[in-house]
Design an enzyme around this catalytic site. Sequence first.
Site, PDB file in Angstrom:
ATOM      1  N   HIS A 104     -42.646 -20.239  45.006  1.00  0.00           N
ATOM      2  CA  HIS A 104     -40.971 -20.378  45.350  1.00  0.00           C
ATOM      3  C   HIS A 104     -40.656 -21.083  43.836  1.00  0.00           C
ATOM      4  O   HIS A 104     -40.740 -22.181  43.575  1.00  0.00           O
ATOM      5  CB  HIS A 104     -40.967 -21.514  46.379  1.00  0.00           C
ATOM      6  CG  HIS A 104     -39.716 -21.735  46.692  1.00  0.00           C
ATOM      7  ND1 HIS A 104     -39.534 -22.864  47.839  1.00  0.00           N
ATOM      8  CD2 HIS A 104     -38.626 -21.478  46.518  1.00  0.00           C
ATOM      9  CE1 HIS A 104     -38.332 -23.012  47.842  1.00  0.00           C
ATOM     10  NE2 HIS A 104     -37.617 -22.250  47.179  1.00  0.00           N
ATOM     11  N   SER A 163     -47.868 -25.996  51.378  1.00  0.00           N
ATOM     12  CA  SER A 163     -47.131 -26.125  49.812  1.00  0.00           C
ATOM     13  C   SER A 163     -48.022 -27.357  49.374  1.00  0.00           C
ATOM     14  O   SER A 163     -48.072 -28.335  49.916  1.00  0.00           O
ATOM     15  CB  SER A 163     -45.725 -26.715  50.316  1.00  0.00           C
ATOM     16  OG  SER A 163     -45.230 -27.351  49.155  1.00  0.00           O
ATOM     17  N   GLY A 219     -45.648 -28.583  54.112  1.00  0.00           N
ATOM     18  CA  GLY A 219     -46.316 -29.519  53.027  1.00  0.00           C
ATOM     19  C   GLY A 219     -46.944 -30.930  53.909  1.00  0.00           C
ATOM     20  O   GLY A 219     -48.163 -31.044  53.884  1.00  0.00           O
ATOM     21  N   GLY A 248     -35.960 -29.345  47.130  1.00  0.00           N
ATOM     22  CA  GLY A 248     -35.961 -30.712  46.155  1.00  0.00           C
ATOM     23  C   GLY A 248     -36.923 -31.625  46.374  1.00  0.00           C
ATOM     24  O   GLY A 248     -37.699 -32.128  45.578  1.00  0.00           O
ATOM     25  N   PHE A 249     -37.464 -31.704  47.555  1.00  0.00           N
ATOM     26  CA  PHE A 249     -38.470 -32.954  48.015  1.00  0.00           C
ATOM     27  C   PHE A 249     -39.279 -32.273  49.204  1.00  0.00           C
ATOM     28  O   PHE A 249     -38.488 -31.651  50.104  1.00  0.00           O
ATOM     29  CB  PHE A 249     -37.634 -34.151  48.150  1.00  0.00           C
ATOM     30  CG  PHE A 249     -36.808 -34.537  47.424  1.00  0.00           C
ATOM     31  CD1 PHE A 249     -37.379 -35.094  46.176  1.00  0.00           C
ATOM     32  CD2 PHE A 249     -35.416 -34.554  47.159  1.00  0.00           C
ATOM     33  CE1 PHE A 249     -36.598 -35.717  45.101  1.00  0.00           C
ATOM     34  CE2 PHE A 249     -34.751 -34.859  46.241  1.00  0.00           C
ATOM     35  CZ  PHE A 249     -35.161 -35.571  45.238  1.00  0.00           C
ATOM     36  N   GLY A 281     -41.231 -33.526  52.627  1.00  0.00           N
ATOM     37  CA  GLY A 281     -40.906 -34.594  53.830  1.00  0.00           C
ATOM     38  C   GLY A 281     -39.703 -35.174  54.190  1.00  0.00           C
ATOM     39  O   GLY A 281     -39.424 -36.067  54.789  1.00  0.00           O
ATOM     40  N   ASP A 299     -39.159 -22.791  55.505  1.00  0.00           N
ATOM     41  CA  ASP A 299     -39.671 -23.700  54.706  1.00  0.00           C
ATOM     42  C   ASP A 299     -38.925 -24.891  54.693  1.00  0.00           C
ATOM     43  O   ASP A 299     -37.738 -25.213  54.113  1.00  0.00           O
ATOM     44  CB  ASP A 299     -39.554 -23.293  53.010  1.00  0.00           C
ATOM     45  CG  ASP A 299     -40.136 -23.991  52.014  1.00  0.00           C
ATOM     46  OD1 ASP A 299     -40.819 -24.947  52.574  1.00  0.00           O
ATOM     47  OD2 ASP A 299     -40.060 -23.760  50.771  1.00  0.00           O
ATOM     48  N   GLY A 300     -39.718 -26.046  55.030  1.00  0.00           N
ATOM     49  CA  GLY A 300     -39.085 -27.501  55.076  1.00  0.00           C
ATOM     50  C   GLY A 300     -39.006 -28.117  56.338  1.00  0.00           C
ATOM     51  O   GLY A 300     -38.258 -27.707  57.308  1.00  0.00           O
ATOM     52  N   GLY A 301     -39.524 -29.006  56.486  1.00  0.00           N
ATOM     53  CA  GLY A 301     -39.674 -30.100  57.531  1.00  0.00           C
ATOM     54  C   GLY A 301     -40.307 -29.691  58.886  1.00  0.00           C
ATOM     55  O   GLY A 301     -39.847 -29.839  60.077  1.00  0.00           O
ATOM     56  N   MET A 338     -40.013 -26.678  40.368  1.00  0.00           N
ATOM     57  CA  MET A 338     -38.767 -27.248  40.573  1.00  0.00           C
ATOM     58  C   MET A 338     -38.225 -27.612  38.790  1.00  0.00           C
ATOM     59  O   MET A 338     -39.321 -27.997  38.261  1.00  0.00           O
ATOM     60  CB  MET A 338     -38.997 -28.481  41.242  1.00  0.00           C
ATOM     61  CG  MET A 338     -39.208 -28.481  42.799  1.00  0.00           C
ATOM     62  SD  MET A 338     -39.467 -30.168  43.352  1.00  0.00           S
ATOM     63  CE  MET A 338     -39.385 -29.554  45.172  1.00  0.00           C
ATOM     64  N   HIS A 366     -48.653 -22.007  48.784  1.00  0.00           N
ATOM     65  CA  HIS A 366     -47.244 -22.137  48.330  1.00  0.00           C
ATOM     66  C   HIS A 366     -47.057 -23.105  47.379  1.00  0.00           C
ATOM     67  O   HIS A 366     -47.521 -24.201  47.262  1.00  0.00           O
ATOM     68  CB  HIS A 366     -46.365 -22.373  49.654  1.00  0.00           C
ATOM     69  CG  HIS A 366     -44.904 -22.545  49.355  1.00  0.00           C
ATOM     70  ND1 HIS A 366     -44.179 -21.367  49.767  1.00  0.00           N
ATOM     71  CD2 HIS A 366     -43.979 -23.494  49.137  1.00  0.00           C
ATOM     72  CE1 HIS A 366     -42.810 -21.694  49.630  1.00  0.00           C
ATOM     73  NE2 HIS A 366     -42.903 -22.975  49.265  1.00  0.00           N
ATOM     74  N   MET A 425     -37.698 -22.706  42.199  1.00  0.00           N
ATOM     75  CA  MET A 425     -36.379 -23.415  42.604  1.00  0.00           C
ATOM     76  C   MET A 425     -35.890 -23.906  41.250  1.00  0.00           C
ATOM     77  O   MET A 425     -35.899 -24.977  40.614  1.00  0.00           O
ATOM     78  CB  MET A 425     -36.527 -25.123  43.425  1.00  0.00           C
ATOM     79  CG  MET A 425     -36.569 -24.523  44.787  1.00  0.00           C
ATOM     80  SD  MET A 425     -37.305 -26.114  45.636  1.00  0.00           S
ATOM     81  CE  MET A 425     -39.214 -25.678  45.430  1.00  0.00           C
ATOM     82  N   ASP A 474     -44.267 -24.727  44.905  1.00  0.00           N
ATOM     83  CA  ASP A 474     -42.887 -25.132  44.892  1.00  0.00           C
ATOM     84  C   ASP A 474     -42.696 -25.499  43.293  1.00  0.00           C
ATOM     85  O   ASP A 474     -42.677 -26.765  42.916  1.00  0.00           O
ATOM     86  CB  ASP A 474     -42.678 -26.274  45.717  1.00  0.00           C
ATOM     87  CG  ASP A 474     -42.443 -25.977  47.002  1.00  0.00           C
ATOM     88  OD1 ASP A 474     -41.590 -25.114  47.183  1.00  0.00           O
ATOM     89  OD2 ASP A 474     -43.105 -26.537  48.046  1.00  0.00           O
ATOM     90  N   MET A 508     -34.578 -21.546  54.055  1.00  0.00           N
ATOM     91  CA  MET A 508     -35.032 -23.113  53.625  1.00  0.00           C
ATOM     92  C   MET A 508     -34.445 -23.839  54.963  1.00  0.00           C
ATOM     93  O   MET A 508     -33.236 -23.658  55.053  1.00  0.00           O
ATOM     94  CB  MET A 508     -34.203 -23.490  52.476  1.00  0.00           C
ATOM     95  CG  MET A 508     -34.802 -23.035  51.123  1.00  0.00           C
ATOM     96  SD  MET A 508     -36.403 -23.290  50.530  1.00  0.00           S
ATOM     97  CE  MET A 508     -36.423 -25.433  50.886  1.00  0.00           C
TER      98      MET A 508
HETATM   99  C1  DX5 Z   1     -38.715 -28.156  49.346  1.00  0.00           C
HETATM  100  C2  DX5 Z   1     -40.025 -27.456  49.276  1.00  0.00           C
HETATM  101  C3  DX5 Z   1     -41.006 -27.169  50.240  1.00  0.00           C
HETATM  102  C4  DX5 Z   1     -41.307 -28.326  50.854  1.00  0.00           C
HETATM  103  C5  DX5 Z   1     -42.108 -28.419  51.993  1.00  0.00           C
HETATM  104  O1  DX5 Z   1     -37.914 -28.136  48.299  1.00  0.00           O
HETATM  105  O2  DX5 Z   1     -39.541 -25.810  48.899  1.00  0.00           O
HETATM  106  O3  DX5 Z   1     -41.792 -26.116  50.320  1.00  0.00           O
HETATM  107  O4  DX5 Z   1     -41.865 -29.039  49.813  1.00  0.00           O
HETATM  108  O5  DX5 Z   1     -42.729 -29.750  52.492  1.00  0.00           O
HETATM  109  P1  DX5 Z   1     -42.437 -30.431  53.834  1.00  0.00           P
HETATM  110  O6  DX5 Z   1     -43.014 -29.509  54.776  1.00  0.00           O
HETATM  111  O7  DX5 Z   1     -42.946 -31.639  53.719  1.00  0.00           O
HETATM  112  O8  DX5 Z   1     -41.098 -30.262  54.197  1.00  0.00           O
HETATM  113 ZN    ZN Z   2     -40.899 -24.284  49.268  1.00  0.00          ZN
END
Ligand code: DX5
Ligand code: ZN
Length: 215
Positions: free
Chosen positions: A70, A12, A201, A146-147, A149, A179-181, A41, A37, A72, A39, A141
């Site tokens: 993606h 990402s 990411g 939204g963020f 990390g 996706d995420g964490g 927003m 990827h 959002m 993101d 997800m």
């Molecule tokens: C969250 C995003 C993710 C995110 C992944 O809203 O969709 O793609 O940035 O980043 P990490 O891997 O840091 O969670």
């Molecule tokens: Zn994403």
Amino acid sequence: MVNKKMPRLAPSLLSADFSCLGDALRFIETRGGSFVHFDVMDGSFVPEISYGQPVIRSLKSATSLPFDVHLMVEHPETQIESFAKAGADYITFHAENTVHHRRIVQMIHGLGKKAGIALVPSTPVAAINEVIPYIDLILVMSVNPGFGGQQFIQLCIEKIKKLADIQQKKGNNFLISVDGGINEKNISLVIGAGADIIVSGSAFFSGALKWEQVT
Ligand code: DX5
Ligand code: ZN
């Protein structure tokens, strides 16, 4: 029966240094990325605003990797055509942002692109049952969007398993993207549950998650 292939990595760009996105693309290419990827927003569905069509358009000629976009964003139907024209290969919208899932999937396919649908942690698989046979990718997800990390939400492992079961029993050809964490500690759990695409990411761009050690 769906033959599972090796999982693929979709880094990402949200966690990249925005002052040198070209370098970030090189990093993705040389560290095992199969997709880029994005993101996107809108500051409404999620709190912040990231980037949109102009950034995607200008990066398109800088890599041959497919772009996994993606969205959002609220009212995704108003954005799809311009993201397709900007260079998106996969366009994923959130199930929570429309009731017209099938119509949006048809819109994406009509533009010659692959269609994805994303589920936030609180949305069950049942919310998209009717559209599953028509989609190319389901984005699970594993954080609230939204963020970058944030901390991985363990509950989503069951959702991945449920989707992997549907893939096998119904023979549907969608990809399961998570996706995420995701980091070097939990990635094997995510792959073991049935993920086809790993979005990463912060762990990827910090260098902590090394794809060559995973595959
Ligand atoms: C969250 C995003 C993710 C995110 C992944 O809203 O969709 O793609 O940035 O980043 P990490 O891997 O840091 O969670
Ligand atoms: Zn994403």
